[in-house]
Write an enzyme that holds these catalytic residues in place. Structure first.
Site, PDB file in Angstrom:
ATOM      1  N   LYS A  35      28.637  46.582  22.505  1.00  0.00           N
ATOM      2  CA  LYS A  35      28.108  45.691  21.462  1.00  0.00           C
ATOM      3  C   LYS A  35      27.863  46.465  20.173  1.00  0.00           C
ATOM      4  CE  LYS A  35      23.718  45.490  21.116  1.00  0.00           C
ATOM      5  NZ  LYS A  35      22.282  45.277  21.317  1.00  0.00           N
ATOM      6  N   SER A  36      27.203  47.617  20.320  1.00  0.00           N
ATOM      7  CA  SER A  36      26.801  48.369  19.125  1.00  0.00           C
ATOM      8  C   SER A  36      28.021  48.876  18.360  1.00  0.00           C
ATOM      9  CB  SER A  36      25.911  49.534  19.540  1.00  0.00           C
ATOM     10  OG  SER A  36      24.695  49.034  20.052  1.00  0.00           O
ATOM     11  N   ARG A  40      29.299  47.425  14.580  1.00  0.00           N
ATOM     12  CA  ARG A  40      29.496  48.388  13.482  1.00  0.00           C
ATOM     13  C   ARG A  40      30.944  48.326  12.999  1.00  0.00           C
ATOM     14  NH1 ARG A  40      25.355  50.154  16.245  1.00  0.00           N
ATOM     15  NH2 ARG A  40      23.817  51.604  15.410  1.00  0.00           N
ATOM     16  N   ARG A 131      11.166  38.934  15.106  1.00  0.00           N
ATOM     17  CA  ARG A 131      11.614  40.332  15.191  1.00  0.00           C
ATOM     18  C   ARG A 131      11.537  40.975  13.804  1.00  0.00           C
ATOM     19  NH1 ARG A 131      16.805  41.171  18.820  1.00  0.00           N
ATOM     20  NH2 ARG A 131      15.972  43.301  18.695  1.00  0.00           N
ATOM     21  N   SER A 177      12.372  49.993  14.362  1.00  0.00           N
ATOM     22  CA  SER A 177      13.780  49.811  14.755  1.00  0.00           C
ATOM     23  C   SER A 177      14.679  50.771  13.988  1.00  0.00           C
ATOM     24  CB  SER A 177      14.237  48.380  14.466  1.00  0.00           C
ATOM     25  OG  SER A 177      15.622  48.274  14.728  1.00  0.00           O
ATOM     26  N   GLN A 179      17.618  50.233  13.616  1.00  0.00           N
ATOM     27  CA  GLN A 179      18.623  49.404  12.946  1.00  0.00           C
ATOM     28  C   GLN A 179      18.351  49.257  11.447  1.00  0.00           C
ATOM     29  OE1 GLN A 179      18.660  45.802  15.294  1.00  0.00           O
ATOM     30  NE2 GLN A 179      19.973  46.687  16.874  1.00  0.00           N
ATOM     31  N   SER A 206      15.761  55.290  19.263  1.00  0.00           N
ATOM     32  CA  SER A 206      17.208  55.055  19.384  1.00  0.00           C
ATOM     33  C   SER A 206      18.064  56.019  18.560  1.00  0.00           C
ATOM     34  CB  SER A 206      17.546  53.596  18.986  1.00  0.00           C
ATOM     35  OG  SER A 206      16.624  52.683  19.508  1.00  0.00           O
ATOM     36  N   GLU A 321      16.934  50.691  25.141  1.00  0.00           N
ATOM     37  CA  GLU A 321      17.584  49.506  25.706  1.00  0.00           C
ATOM     38  C   GLU A 321      17.939  49.681  27.184  1.00  0.00           C
ATOM     39  OE1 GLU A 321      21.043  48.608  23.254  1.00  0.00           O
ATOM     40  OE2 GLU A 321      22.193  50.220  24.158  1.00  0.00           O
ATOM     41  N   ARG A 393      18.947  41.659  29.159  1.00  0.00           N
ATOM     42  CA  ARG A 393      18.659  42.821  30.023  1.00  0.00           C
ATOM     43  C   ARG A 393      17.570  42.508  31.058  1.00  0.00           C
ATOM     44  NH1 ARG A 393      22.187  46.254  27.628  1.00  0.00           N
ATOM     45  NH2 ARG A 393      22.181  46.242  25.347  1.00  0.00           N
TER      46      ARG A 393
HETATM   47  O1  LIG Z   1      22.019  49.909  16.395  1.00  0.00           O
HETATM   48  C1  LIG Z   1      22.222  49.363  17.481  1.00  0.00           C
HETATM   49  O2  LIG Z   1      23.329  48.940  17.830  1.00  0.00           O
HETATM   50  C2  LIG Z   1      21.070  49.218  18.400  1.00  0.00           C
HETATM   51  C3  LIG Z   1      19.938  49.951  18.193  1.00  0.00           C
HETATM   52  C4  LIG Z   1      18.740  49.844  19.058  1.00  0.00           C
HETATM   53  O3  LIG Z   1      17.791  49.060  18.354  1.00  0.00           O
HETATM   54  P1  LIG Z   1      16.246  49.524  18.154  1.00  0.00           P
HETATM   55  O4  LIG Z   1      16.235  50.833  17.461  1.00  0.00           O
HETATM   56  O5  LIG Z   1      15.679  48.384  17.356  1.00  0.00           O
HETATM   57  O6  LIG Z   1      15.678  49.616  19.539  1.00  0.00           O
HETATM   58  C5  LIG Z   1      19.063  49.181  20.391  1.00  0.00           C
HETATM   59  O7  LIG Z   1      17.892  48.897  21.095  1.00  0.00           O
HETATM   60  C6  LIG Z   1      19.881  47.939  20.180  1.00  0.00           C
HETATM   61  O8  LIG Z   1      20.187  47.331  21.408  1.00  0.00           O
HETATM   62  C7  LIG Z   1      21.204  48.274  19.525  1.00  0.00           C
HETATM   63  C1  LIG Z   2      17.578  45.428  21.771  1.00  0.00           C
HETATM   64  C2  LIG Z   2      18.798  44.939  22.011  1.00  0.00           C
HETATM   65  O1  LIG Z   2      19.547  44.187  21.165  1.00  0.00           O
HETATM   66  P1  LIG Z   2      19.531  43.919  19.600  1.00  0.00           P
HETATM   67  O2  LIG Z   2      20.842  44.427  19.090  1.00  0.00           O
HETATM   68  O3  LIG Z   2      19.402  42.433  19.482  1.00  0.00           O
HETATM   69  O4  LIG Z   2      18.355  44.654  18.999  1.00  0.00           O
HETATM   70  C3  LIG Z   2      19.477  45.186  23.310  1.00  0.00           C
HETATM   71  O5  LIG Z   2      20.668  44.851  23.419  1.00  0.00           O
HETATM   72  O6  LIG Z   2      18.860  45.703  24.244  1.00  0.00           O
END
Ligand SMILES: O=C(O)C1=C[C@@H](OP(=O)(O)O)[C@@H](O)[C@H](O)C1
Ligand SMILES: C=C(OP(=O)(O)O)C(=O)O
Length: 432
Positions: A35-36, A40, A131, A177, A179, A206, A321, A393
């Site tokens: 997913k990540s 991106r 969130r 986060s 993110q 993360s 995660e 999850r």
């Molecule tokens: O950048 C990303 O793809 C992610 C970063 C993380 O977020 P957080 O830093 O908010 O936990 C992770 O938990 C999330 O599932 C995906």
């Molecule tokens: C925290 C998660 O997702 P999100 O990308 O929505 O933050 C996850 O997938 O565990």
């Protein structure tokens, strides 16, 4: 079940009877893309100066929401079999973005929207409004972006895109986060001055996801300087996406490897990368500590369970995660576990700390909340409903516990579609 969680309504889908293993499982699985990495890749492809193809992307709710957001902003995205062909175009509004409950969409798209001409409104699932995005919005404002969030620091909001973002230095607290930082970095090559992001606050979670952002930007020709701790500099310039090959999702490998551990069997995940920025790679170490044995061969990565499941004391801040799956295994372990460093999980898809404790205890477990995690003591578990709280999850964690505990039913298994299309079928391949 936590109070206020709306389930067991007359029309809700039937709960999913989690299959119980009758002996050690022995299986090989191919998992869909990360997913990540997919989200991106989509953002970078939309900003690329060249058309590109994204190979083996994840096709799931979170990535389809990202694709829809980019299409709304003018990017041409077409199916090429399972792959995506992306032809960038001038970003434009007006449009509205449904973020669902995808952190990557609610954080990565606003900086892109700031680069477009026109208004872009954002909203999503009820949980998305809870969130955190405030620190990202404050950072964007200080970089010259006009945002209307009604003073809430949360969704719903409108970005009044002006076609350019000045960019430059900005300080933010990314302890809630990672993110927030990734979001700014991904779009920064297109900011007039690039960006210089400094994190100030509690520890940032993360880290592997930040490394992933930096690595993917560099792969596409962006200049990123990470020589100063807690600071990231992206120079203004172009990105060339061309071809992006997405790795299998190693965080979604967690329940499948856990299946080997809890049944004393063996599970192989095909195409496990030898080197990766994905946090799921930490499963090799974490599940070894919990009693498994890991090996690589031509087929992929194999985890063998010995039949003994050990508890673990682990700071999971970098790999938050993975917490729900680790907690599920810990609930079946012979010795206690203490999982810490994950206070930010309280603002994930649900409050994962409270939800895990509630659901493990509802099955007879002995879990306790900590401010930044949970403890789990050995206790015999029994049948019951495992609520998912609309959290993919949580749902897969219920499946892991169900392997060892007869009569576990997972409520709303369909929520796994956030990142894993057709989880029940894939799980069935392993448990068969
Ligand atoms: O950048 C990303 O793809 C992610 C970063 C993380 O977020 P957080 O830093 O908010 O936990 C992770 O938990 C999330 O599932 C995906
Ligand atoms: C925290 C998660 O997702 P999100 O990308 O929505 O933050 C996850 O997938 O565990």
């Amino acid at each position: 079940m936590l109070p206020g969680y709306p389930v067991d309504m007359p029309n809700s889908a039937p709960h999913w009877p989690a299959p119980t293993a009758t002996g050690p499982l022995n299986a090989t699985v191919s998992l869909p893309g990360s997913k990540s990495m997919t989200n991106r890749a989509l953002v970078l492809a939309a900003l690329s100066e060249t058309p590109s193809v994204i190979r083996r992307p994840l096709r799931s709710r979170d990535t389809e929401l990202m694709a829809a957001a980019l299409r709304g902003l003018g990017t041409e995205l077409t199916d090429a079999g399972q792959d995506w062909s992306v032809t960038p175009a001038a970003l434009r509004g007006p449009t509205s973005v449904d973020v669902g409950n995808a952190g990557t969409v609610m954080r990565f798209v606003p900086p892109l929207a700031a680069l477009c001409n026109g208004d872009v409104s954002f909203d999503g699932d009820p949980r998305a409004r809870e969130r955190p995005v405030g620190p990202l919005l404050a950072a964007l404002r200080s970089l010259g972006v006009d945002i209307d969030d009604g003073g809430r620091g949360a969704l719903p909001l409108v970005i009044h895109g002006r076609g350019t973002v000045h960019g430059g230095p900005v300080t933010l607290d990314a302890s809630g986060s990672s993110q927030f930082v990734s979001a700014l970095l991904l779009s920064a090559p297109q900011f007039d001055k690039g960006v210089e992001v400094r994190h100030e606050g509690g520890p940032i979670p993360s880290q592997p996801h930040l490394d992933m952002t930096v690595a993917m930007l560099r792969d596409m020709g962006a200049q990123v300087d990470t020589s100063t701790p807690q600071m990231w500099r992206v120079a203004p310039g172009t990105v060339r996406a061309e071809e992006i090959v997405v790795e299998p999702d190693l965080s979604n490998a967690a329940p499948f490897l856990a299946a080997a551990l809890v049944t004393g069997g063996s599970v192989t995940v095909r195409d496990w990368p030898r080197e990766t920025t994905q946090p799921g790679d930490a499963l090799r170490e974490l599940f070894t500590r919990m009693g498994g044995e890991v090996s690589f061969d031509a087929a992929g990565l194999t985890l063998r369970g010995s039949g003994e499941i050990r508890g673990i004391d682990a700071d999971l801040r970098e790999v938050g995660e993975l917490t729900p799956t680790i907690a599920a295994v810990a609930a079946l372990a012979a010795t206690p576990s203490r999982l810490t460093g994950v206070a930010h999980l309280r603002r994930h898809e649900t409050d994962r700390i409270a939800a895990l404790v509630a659901e493990i205890n509802a099955l007879g477990g002995a879990a306790t909340e900590l401010a930044d995690g949970l403890t789990i003591h050995p206790a015999p578990l029994h049948s019951g409903v495992f609520h998912s709280y609309d959290d993919h999850r949580m749902a897969t964690s219920g499946a892991v516990i169900g392997l060892a505990v007869p009569g576990v039913e997972v409520e709303n298994i369909a929520t796994t579609g956030k990142t894993l299309p057709d989880f029940p079928a894939l799980w069935g391949e392993v448990v068969a």
